[in-house]
Design a protein around this motif. Structure first.
Motif, PDB file in Angstrom:
ATOM      1  N   PHE A  46      43.106  36.694  33.451  1.00  0.00           N
ATOM      2  CA  PHE A  46      42.355  37.942  33.604  1.00  0.00           C
ATOM      3  C   PHE A  46      41.107  37.755  34.462  1.00  0.00           C
ATOM      4  CE2 PHE A  46      43.853  39.558  29.152  1.00  0.00           C
ATOM      5  CZ  PHE A  46      45.103  39.798  29.668  1.00  0.00           C
ATOM      6  N   ILE A  47      40.632  36.507  34.555  1.00  0.00           N
ATOM      7  CA  ILE A  47      39.368  36.243  35.253  1.00  0.00           C
ATOM      8  C   ILE A  47      39.512  36.543  36.744  1.00  0.00           C
ATOM      9  CG2 ILE A  47      37.705  34.436  35.881  1.00  0.00           C
ATOM     10  CD1 ILE A  47      38.515  33.074  33.182  1.00  0.00           C
ATOM     11  N   GLY A  48      38.646  37.419  37.233  1.00  0.00           N
ATOM     12  CA  GLY A  48      38.656  37.788  38.647  1.00  0.00           C
ATOM     13  C   GLY A  48      39.699  38.807  39.016  1.00  0.00           C
ATOM     14  N   GLU A 142      41.265  51.395  47.367  1.00  0.00           N
ATOM     15  CA  GLU A 142      42.499  51.767  46.670  1.00  0.00           C
ATOM     16  C   GLU A 142      43.232  50.532  46.154  1.00  0.00           C
ATOM     17  OE1 GLU A 142      45.020  54.296  48.969  1.00  0.00           O
ATOM     18  OE2 GLU A 142      43.431  55.745  49.399  1.00  0.00           O
ATOM     19  N   LYS A 143      43.172  49.452  46.930  1.00  0.00           N
ATOM     20  CA  LYS A 143      43.847  48.208  46.562  1.00  0.00           C
ATOM     21  C   LYS A 143      42.804  47.129  46.307  1.00  0.00           C
ATOM     22  CE  LYS A 143      47.938  49.212  49.375  1.00  0.00           C
ATOM     23  NZ  LYS A 143      48.772  48.758  50.504  1.00  0.00           N
ATOM     24  N   GLY A 144      42.833  46.572  45.099  1.00  0.00           N
ATOM     25  CA  GLY A 144      41.888  45.521  44.756  1.00  0.00           C
ATOM     26  C   GLY A 144      42.303  44.170  45.300  1.00  0.00           C
ATOM     27  N   LYS A 145      41.426  43.184  45.142  1.00  0.00           N
ATOM     28  CA  LYS A 145      41.757  41.819  45.503  1.00  0.00           C
ATOM     29  C   LYS A 145      43.027  41.404  44.751  1.00  0.00           C
ATOM     30  CE  LYS A 145      36.817  40.665  45.884  1.00  0.00           C
ATOM     31  NZ  LYS A 145      35.727  39.814  45.360  1.00  0.00           N
ATOM     32  N   PRO A 146      43.950  40.680  45.351  1.00  0.00           N
ATOM     33  CA  PRO A 146      43.861  39.878  46.589  1.00  0.00           C
ATOM     34  C   PRO A 146      44.092  40.642  47.888  1.00  0.00           C
ATOM     35  CG  PRO A 146      45.998  39.556  45.583  1.00  0.00           C
ATOM     36  CD  PRO A 146      45.223  40.430  44.643  1.00  0.00           C
ATOM     37  N   ASP A 147      44.274  41.972  47.829  1.00  0.00           N
ATOM     38  CA  ASP A 147      44.389  42.732  49.071  1.00  0.00           C
ATOM     39  C   ASP A 147      43.067  42.612  49.849  1.00  0.00           C
ATOM     40  OD1 ASP A 147      46.273  45.121  50.232  1.00  0.00           O
ATOM     41  OD2 ASP A 147      44.153  45.459  50.706  1.00  0.00           O
ATOM     42  N   PRO A 148      43.113  42.534  51.169  1.00  0.00           N
ATOM     43  CA  PRO A 148      41.885  42.357  51.965  1.00  0.00           C
ATOM     44  C   PRO A 148      41.082  43.635  52.208  1.00  0.00           C
ATOM     45  CG  PRO A 148      43.780  42.381  53.417  1.00  0.00           C
ATOM     46  CD  PRO A 148      44.328  42.422  52.001  1.00  0.00           C
ATOM     47  N   PHE A 173      42.162  35.295  43.426  1.00  0.00           N
ATOM     48  CA  PHE A 173      42.246  36.682  43.909  1.00  0.00           C
ATOM     49  C   PHE A 173      41.275  36.894  45.071  1.00  0.00           C
ATOM     50  CE2 PHE A 173      43.548  37.178  39.425  1.00  0.00           C
ATOM     51  CZ  PHE A 173      44.740  37.854  39.598  1.00  0.00           C
ATOM     52  N   GLY A 174      40.038  36.439  44.883  1.00  0.00           N
ATOM     53  CA  GLY A 174      39.020  36.630  45.904  1.00  0.00           C
ATOM     54  C   GLY A 174      39.274  35.823  47.154  1.00  0.00           C
ATOM     55  N   VAL A 175      39.700  34.572  46.967  1.00  0.00           N
ATOM     56  CA  VAL A 175      39.999  33.705  48.111  1.00  0.00           C
ATOM     57  C   VAL A 175      41.088  34.328  48.980  1.00  0.00           C
ATOM     58  CG1 VAL A 175      41.086  31.523  48.760  1.00  0.00           C
ATOM     59  CG2 VAL A 175      39.213  31.544  47.096  1.00  0.00           C
TER      60      VAL A 175
END
Length: 218
Positions: A46-48, A142-148, A173-175
């Motif tokens: 769940f983290i990130g 609209e799209k969260g990470k991992p989407d750019p 996810f962030g990377v």
């Protein structure tokens, strides 16, 4: 310092402020109190995670008779009580890095999956809000990470190219989000380390963000 570097874009939770551990503890207590039977591996996943993905996964994991509002209220109550007692801890090296960037006229922005209603107060309580000229939150996309998407929008608003910026993230996810937007990305370890595939995407793994100064990367 890289003469082409114009801005540093930060994630927030786990990168600037030590909040991921609190949410993780909150989930462990929820898991126990409501007898959800979720493994620690699931809780760590769940983290990130952006809310958009999180809601979909929870819908699949939770028993159908579970009152999600009750769970969310319980979890948020734990977090808010923890914050009231202990405050918000800034991650080691953050102030030193932000002051260094300010002195060297390097622009600063945030790309966080956290929604605005919680991100802005968190930054203000931590004393970090005024360092940043731009803060993009999970409800801006609209799209969260991992989407750019969040990084692409931020670059556009900064009127900068990806090769003029670096990103600092603490999750896979962030990377993946930052590197998919073609940003050089540095990983600062918080709770979870990166998987092998994500590790190949980063420039360097950091223990604290101010290693960027100490090691002459900035």
């Amino acid at each position: 310092m890289d003469k082409y570097l114009k801005a540093v874009i930060f994630d927030m939770d786990g990168t600037l402020v030590d909040t991921e551990i609190v949410w993780y503890k909150a989930w462990k207590i929820v898991n126990q109190e409501f007898s959800l039977g979720l493994s620690d591996e699931v809780l760590r996943s769940f983290i990130g995670m952006p809310k958009q993905t999180f809601d979909e996964i929870l819908d699949q994991l939770m028993p159908k008779n579970i009152d999600m509002k009750k769970i969310n209220d319980f979890k948020k109550s734990y977090y808010d009580c923890y914050e009231d007692v202990y405050g918000i801890s800034v991650k080691p090296g953050v102030i030193q890095l932000l002051e260094y960037l300010k002195e060297n006229k390097i622009r600063m922005a945030i790309c966080t999956s956290t929604f605005k209603y919680r991100a802005i107060p968190t930054l203000k309580k931590a004393g970090l809000y005024n360092y940043f000229e731009l803060i993009k939150t999970g409800d801006d996309v609209e799209k969260g990470k991992p989407d750019p998407e969040i990084y692409i929008k931020t670059l556009k608003l900064l009127d900068l190219n990806a090769n003029e910026c670096i990103a600092i993230e603490d999750s896979a996810f962030g990377v993946k989000s930052a590197t998919s937007a073609h940003l050089k990305t540095y990983f600062v370890k918080d709770i979870n380390d990166l998987d092998g595939e994500s590790y190949k995407l980063i420039e360097k793994r950091l223990n604290t963000v101010n290693e960027l100064i100490k090691e002459g990367i900035l």
